[in-house]
Scaffold this motif. Structure first.
Motif, PDB file in Angstrom:
ATOM      1  N   GLY A 291      -0.377   5.742   7.380  1.00  0.00           N
ATOM      2  CA  GLY A 291      -1.553   5.197   8.041  1.00  0.00           C
ATOM      3  C   GLY A 291      -1.207   4.213   9.139  1.00  0.00           C
TER       4      GLY A 291
ATOM      5  N   PHE B 166      -5.252   1.102   7.754  1.00  0.00           N
ATOM      6  CA  PHE B 166      -6.118   2.266   7.881  1.00  0.00           C
ATOM      7  C   PHE B 166      -5.335   3.471   7.361  1.00  0.00           C
ATOM      8  N   ARG B 167      -5.347   3.620   6.032  1.00  0.00           N
ATOM      9  CA  ARG B 167      -4.677   4.781   5.454  1.00  0.00           C
ATOM     10  C   ARG B 167      -5.428   6.039   5.870  1.00  0.00           C
ATOM     11  N   TRP B 168      -4.689   7.134   6.026  1.00  0.00           N
ATOM     12  CA  TRP B 168      -5.306   8.357   6.563  1.00  0.00           C
ATOM     13  C   TRP B 168      -6.534   8.764   5.752  1.00  0.00           C
ATOM     14  N   ASN B 169      -6.457   8.701   4.433  1.00  0.00           N
ATOM     15  CA  ASN B 169      -7.585   9.141   3.610  1.00  0.00           C
ATOM     16  C   ASN B 169      -8.743   8.153   3.613  1.00  0.00           C
ATOM     17  N   ASP B 170      -8.513   6.935   4.114  1.00  0.00           N
ATOM     18  CA  ASP B 170      -9.582   5.935   4.181  1.00  0.00           C
ATOM     19  C   ASP B 170     -10.381   6.022   5.476  1.00  0.00           C
ATOM     20  N   VAL B 171      -9.872   6.751   6.458  1.00  0.00           N
ATOM     21  CA  VAL B 171     -10.563   6.880   7.745  1.00  0.00           C
ATOM     22  C   VAL B 171     -11.587   8.008   7.631  1.00  0.00           C
ATOM     23  N   THR B 172     -12.848   7.670   7.824  1.00  0.00           N
ATOM     24  CA  THR B 172     -13.917   8.656   7.647  1.00  0.00           C
ATOM     25  C   THR B 172     -14.341   9.325   8.947  1.00  0.00           C
TER      26      THR B 172
ATOM     27  N   ARG C 104     -12.848   3.112   9.325  1.00  0.00           N
ATOM     28  CA  ARG C 104     -12.614   3.171   7.895  1.00  0.00           C
ATOM     29  C   ARG C 104     -13.939   3.322   7.149  1.00  0.00           C
ATOM     30  N   SER C 105     -13.874   3.684   5.877  1.00  0.00           N
ATOM     31  CA  SER C 105     -15.094   3.906   5.089  1.00  0.00           C
ATOM     32  C   SER C 105     -15.956   2.662   4.980  1.00  0.00           C
ATOM     33  N   ASP C 106     -15.354   1.469   5.105  1.00  0.00           N
ATOM     34  CA  ASP C 106     -16.135   0.232   5.035  1.00  0.00           C
ATOM     35  C   ASP C 106     -16.623  -0.243   6.398  1.00  0.00           C
TER      36      ASP C 106
ATOM     37  N   LEU D  34       0.805  -1.221   0.000  1.00  0.00           N
ATOM     38  CA  LEU D  34       0.000   0.000   0.000  1.00  0.00           C
ATOM     39  C   LEU D  34       0.839   1.271   0.000  1.00  0.00           C
TER      40      LEU D  34
END
Length: 229
Positions: A52, A65-71, A97-99, A23
């Motif tokens: 992340g 948990f990449r920074w941009n994936d954490v909502t 995370r977004s999911d 990643l």
């Protein structure tokens, strides 16, 4: 309970190393491992990379948990007192995370307690700060496009805070950026005061405001823009 930071249980596993490389998460910055009181040979690891977090719980595949994936993210920090005397600080941080996948850090420490526990709590604060900065540009773009940002939870006694390009709205009240003083965070409470007299326009428990660091960054950026205009 935390393993000592020099324990071999804290080290990267090969699946974690491969996932981070795949990643492009960059350099490893800090690592921790926790265990249950009955299973000291079954660690749950958490690693912070430049890009992340990677959570690797015992018996499961690592999750990034990449920074941009954490909502959304939440922090709960409370000093436990007894008869007016300080006992310890309990903390809990949750990153979603977004999911819907979650990474959690929780524990307790005394003010002069073990270094590992203090560092573990500091990791939670640090990640919240990183996430608040990572999401700021997109949030400001939404405001410039005329959208409304909402923060906090609606309960029987509180409502969500709404942030617009013009200022803040809470319930039926509004305040323009120029009328607002710098927000204050103290003893687990966020207060947004009026500049004129210091009265609270908005007050809420920090633990009830997901994405708290983003809210603070947005308020700071918009107030600075208002002062320049």
């Amino acid at each position: 309970m935390l393993y000592p930071r020099d324990s071999p249980w804290v080290e990267l596993t090969e699946p974690t190393r491969l996932l981070a490389a795949q990643l492009g998460l960059g350099a490893l910055r800090e690592s921790f491992a926790t265990h249950g009181s009955l299973f000291k040979d079954r660690p749950n690891r958490i690693h912070r990379f430049d890009g992340g977090l990677v959570r690797h719980n015992w018996g499961k595949e690592p999750a990034a948990f990449r920074w941009n994936d954490v909502t959304t993210w939440e922090s709960r920090v409370a000093d436990l007192m007894r008869y007016g005397a300080y006992l310890r600080t309990d903390f809990s941080f949750t990153f979603v995370r977004s999911d819907g996948a979650k990474a959690q850090l929780e524990g307790s420490h005394a003010r002069n307690g073990p270094a590992e526990a203090l560092a573990y709590a500091a990791l939670g604060h640090r990640v919240c700060g990183i996430l608040g900065k990572a999401a700021l540009a997109a949030a400001l773009d939404e405001l410039r496009a005329g959208q409304t940002l909402t923060f906090g939870r609606t309960t029987l006694t509180t409502a969500r805070l709404r942030v617009t390009s013009a200022g803040l709205r809470y319930r039926t009240r509004e305040i323009a950026w120029a009328q607002m003083a710098a927000p204050i965070v103290a003893k687990g409470t966020l207060t947004v005061p009026y500049a004129a007299d210091g009265r609270a326009f908005y007050r809420c428990t920090v633990a009830d405001i997901p994405r708290m660091t983003l809210l603070l960054n947005v308020l700071e950026a918009r107030q600075a823009a208002s002062e320049r205009s």
